[in-house]
Scaffold this motif. Structure first.
Motif, short mmCIF file in Angstrom:
data_model
loop_
_atom_site.label_atom_id
_atom_site.label_comp_id
_atom_site.label_asym_id
_atom_site.label_seq_id
_atom_site.Cartn_x
_atom_site.Cartn_y
_atom_site.Cartn_z
N ASP A 100 -3.31 1.39 -2.16
CA ASP A 100 -2.47 2.15 -1.29
C ASP A 100 -0.41 1.55 -2.33
OD1 ASP A 100 -3.54 0.64 1.68
OD2 ASP A 100 -4.23 2.37 1.10
N ASP A 101 -0.43 0.93 -2.67
CA ASP A 101 0.14 0.62 -3.46
C ASP A 101 0.20 -1.00 -3.95
OD1 ASP A 101 3.22 -0.49 -3.50
OD2 ASP A 101 3.58 1.72 -2.75
N TYR A 102 0.89 -0.84 -5.38
CA TYR A 102 0.91 -2.23 -6.28
C TYR A 102 1.65 -3.46 -5.41
CZ TYR A 102 5.45 -1.20 -8.10
OH TYR A 102 6.19 -0.65 -8.40
N LEU A 103 2.58 -2.62 -4.82
CA LEU A 103 3.55 -3.66 -4.09
C LEU A 103 2.96 -4.35 -2.41
CD1 LEU A 103 6.88 -2.18 -3.64
CD2 LEU A 103 6.35 -4.10 -5.16
N LEU B 274 -1.20 6.85 0.32
CA LEU B 274 0.55 6.65 -0.58
C LEU B 274 1.23 6.29 0.00
CD1 LEU B 274 1.04 7.51 -3.55
CD2 LEU B 274 1.28 9.55 -2.92
N ASN B 275 1.81 6.82 1.32
CA ASN B 275 2.92 6.94 2.33
C ASN B 275 2.88 5.58 2.79
OD1 ASN B 275 5.22 8.86 1.13
ND2 ASN B 275 3.40 9.86 1.25
N ARG B 276 1.48 5.17 3.39
CA ARG B 276 1.36 4.23 4.74
C ARG B 276 2.26 3.41 4.69
NH1 ARG B 276 -4.37 2.36 4.37
NH2 ARG B 276 -4.02 1.33 6.72
N LEU B 277 2.78 2.45 3.44
CA LEU B 277 3.50 1.18 3.77
C LEU B 277 4.87 1.32 3.61
CD1 LEU B 277 3.70 -1.44 1.29
CD2 LEU B 277 4.47 -0.11 0.14
N PHE B 278 5.27 2.50 4.18
CA PHE B 278 7.00 2.88 3.94
C PHE B 278 6.45 3.59 5.65
CE2 PHE B 278 6.42 4.50 0.02
CZ PHE B 278 6.59 3.66 -0.89
N PHE B 279 5.48 3.48 6.26
CA PHE B 279 5.96 3.76 8.02
C PHE B 279 4.79 2.52 8.36
CE2 PHE B 279 6.57 7.64 5.08
CZ PHE B 279 8.16 6.91 5.56
N PRO C 40 6.20 13.22 -3.37
CA PRO C 40 5.00 12.06 -4.59
C PRO C 40 3.61 12.16 -5.15
CG PRO C 40 5.38 11.50 -2.16
CD PRO C 40 5.94 13.27 -2.70
N THR C 41 3.20 13.08 -4.62
CA THR C 41 1.95 13.99 -5.29
C THR C 41 1.95 14.65 -6.17
OG1 THR C 41 1.33 15.36 -3.37
CG2 THR C 41 1.27 13.11 -3.09
N THR C 42 3.10 15.19 -6.22
CA THR C 42 3.75 16.65 -7.73
C THR C 42 3.59 16.14 -8.67
OG1 THR C 42 4.86 17.47 -6.02
CG2 THR C 42 3.12 18.18 -5.49
N TYR C 43 5.54 15.93 -8.14
CA TYR C 43 6.76 15.60 -9.34
C TYR C 43 7.64 14.82 -8.80
CZ TYR C 43 10.59 16.85 -12.33
OH TYR C 43 11.99 15.77 -13.36
N TYR C 44 8.11 13.73 -9.32
CA TYR C 44 9.65 12.97 -9.02
C TYR C 44 10.21 11.68 -10.40
CZ TYR C 44 6.50 9.17 -7.59
OH TYR C 44 5.58 7.86 -7.90
N VAL D 2 5.85 15.71 3.25
CA VAL D 2 4.34 14.61 4.30
C VAL D 2 5.51 13.06 4.63
CG1 VAL D 2 3.08 12.93 4.49
CG2 VAL D 2 3.59 15.15 3.24
N ALA D 3 6.53 13.05 3.96
CA ALA D 3 7.54 11.34 4.23
C ALA D 3 8.28 11.93 5.42
CB ALA D 3 8.09 10.80 3.15
#
Length: 488
Positions: A270-273, A210-215, A57-61, A186-187
């Motif tokens: 943190d996230d737009y959701l 970037l990932n905290r919403l999912f954990f 998520p921090t490089t390319y996807y 990281v995830a």
């Protein structure tokens, strides 16, 4: 789980070598094996630059609307700066990027920590700071300082710089031990903390945000050590032209403020959701929805959807704000990208008439493209998820469901598989790679919740209209809204 851990981790409790502290400066050689600038001329003559990177998520996807990622934006800009096309080799783990740069590549861009003593490569100027952060599983108590980490099962990723910070910390706390991985991302690490396979992990602060919403069961702990630096790598022995060009480009990005805007877009939130409070929803229902009610109803008539579903999607996308702009540049009430707007014939994305009509027709087009075997609500929910994350990633999730012997036509099974696209173990087996697969799950859940609220409001208003009550106090009429639970 223990077998899985033993496969991916190596224990680093003792027997390490002390690293010599060196100032983080890009060292320029006094000579090179090819004339200065020849490598750059070769890149320009063949009309493309090969960049070795990682699918993270921090490089390319592949994001909601095509390729994305913080470093991807910079890579693409650098290719444009050189006047060439971008050729990505994204099938790397962190430990394979630098060997590829040394042996055959032009550039390595994969959240690389700046280490001037690394053999065979030169690093560019620093791009952003990397602040190490300790995180731990929610519910653990008495974890307030680095000394408290010694009693915990901790993991980190090799070669990212966080392993170096732990080695330095071990000088002060000899009982500290941890596990390292060269294959996880990281995830994956956070998922192990979430599940209890690890007590904690050391990652970078921007990665956690970037990932905290999912954990939700992973807690922010405390910062460790001094910030490191992210940089790009170019091969030694091929002239300095490419290195100079990269440094000039990155310097321009910093001076113009473009780099700061990219950092803010990807890591400044943190996230737009989000979970929106019921009272806020009710306030917007009274102040904003009446302006667009007729437009949602007309779009529903044209596309066959329930108007309240379209209105719920519009609220999830923009809070019914026709001029909304997301951190990634999508705009309008239904948050259409430029390519989607062009596909739907929308010339002005901030025009609510065009946006609602275009968004409804786009959702219908997605539903029409889904396999016929997906029916009923499953078809609707998968179309909504695809509106958020893209059809390619939905198909990848369905493939994961098949691998796990589930039903790829069931939203319940696909909903369980989508977050697995954040895990390297799974997304490495898919066509489109990493995705923030937790987002569409939350996206669909929120829309279903807003839809249920709109259903409740409409039913309640109809009942009150029948009783000839014309003035409604939202707080008095709808007191139970705060008790409406999220729909799983």
């Amino acid at each position: 789980m223990l077998k899985l851990l033993s496969r991916h981790f190596k224990v680093c409790a003792e027997g390490y070598f002390t690293l010599i502290a060196i100032a983080l400066m890009v060292m320029m050689p006094t000579f090179s094996l090819v004339p200065d600038g020849e490598h750059l001329k070769l890149i320009q003559s063949r009309d493309f630059i090969t960049v070795h990177t990682r699918n993270t998520p921090t490089t390319y996807y592949e994001g909601r609307h095509g390729p994305t990622g913080f470093e991807y934006e910079l890579m693409r800009g650098f290719a444009d700066y050189l006047g060439v096309s971008l050729n990505l080799d994204a099938g790397h783990h962190l430990d394979s990027v630098l060997p590829a740069v040394r042996e055959k590549g032009d550039l390595g861009a994969a959240a690389l920590p700046l280490e001037p003593t690394t053999p065979g490569v030169y690093f560019t100027r620093a791009i952003i700071g990397l602040q190490p952060l300790f995180v731990y599983r929610r519910g653990l108590h008495g974890i307030e300082a680095p000394a408290d980490m010694a009693a915990l099962e901790i993991g980190t990723l090799s070669g990212t710089g966080t392993d170096k910070v732990l080695r330095e910390l071990q000088q002060q706390h000899p009982l500290l031990s941890w596990k390292e991985s060269t294959e996880l991302e990281v995830a994956d690490l956070l998922a192990r903390v979430e599940s209890g396979a690890l007590d904690g992990a050391v990652i970078f602060d921007h990665q956690f945000r970037l990932n905290r919403l999912f954990f939700p069961n992973v807690e922010r702990g405390f910062l460790l050590g001094e910030p490191l630096s992210m940089a790009w790598a170019v091969p030694r022995g091929r002239g300095l032209g490419l290195l100079k060009a990269a440094n000039n480009y990155l310097g321009d990005m910093q001076q113009s403020g473009v780099l700061d805007r990219l950092v803010e877009r990807y890591f400044g939130h943190d996230d737009y959701l989000e979970y929106v409070g019921t009272r806020t929803f009710l306030s917007h229902l009274d102040s904003r929805l009446p302006r667009f009610d007729a437009l949602f109803r007309e779009a529903a008539r044209q596309t066959g959807f329930d108007w309240k579903l379209l209105a719920a999607m519009g609220y999830q996308e923009s809070h019914w704000d026709p001029e909304a702009t997301s951190p990634t540049g999508v705009r309008g009430l239904m948050m259409l990208t430029l390519p989607t707007a062009a596909e739907m014939g929308v010339s002005d994305r901030v025009d609510p008439v065009q946006s609602i009509d275009g968004g409804a027709r786009y959702l219908r087009s997605i539903m029409d493209r889904l396999p016929e075997s997906i029916t009923g609500e499953d078809r609707l929910f998968m179309a909504m998820a695809s509106y958020n994350v893209g059809l390619g990633h939905l198909y990848d999730a369905r493939r994961i469901v098949e691998i796990r012997s589930g039903d790829p036509d069931s939203w319940l099974d696909v909903r369980e598989a989508l977050p697995l696209l954040q895990k390297q173990q799974w997304h490495s087996q898919t066509r489109h790679g990493y995705a923030r697969g937790g987002e569409p799950v939350i996206y669909v859940r929120n829309i279903r919740r807003y839809y249920e609220m709109l259903e409740y409001v409409e039913r309640s208003r109809q009942q009150f209209f029948q009783l000839e009550q014309t003035e409604l106090d939202a707080d008095a009429v709808f007191p139970l809204f705060d008790l409406v639970p999220p729909i799983d």
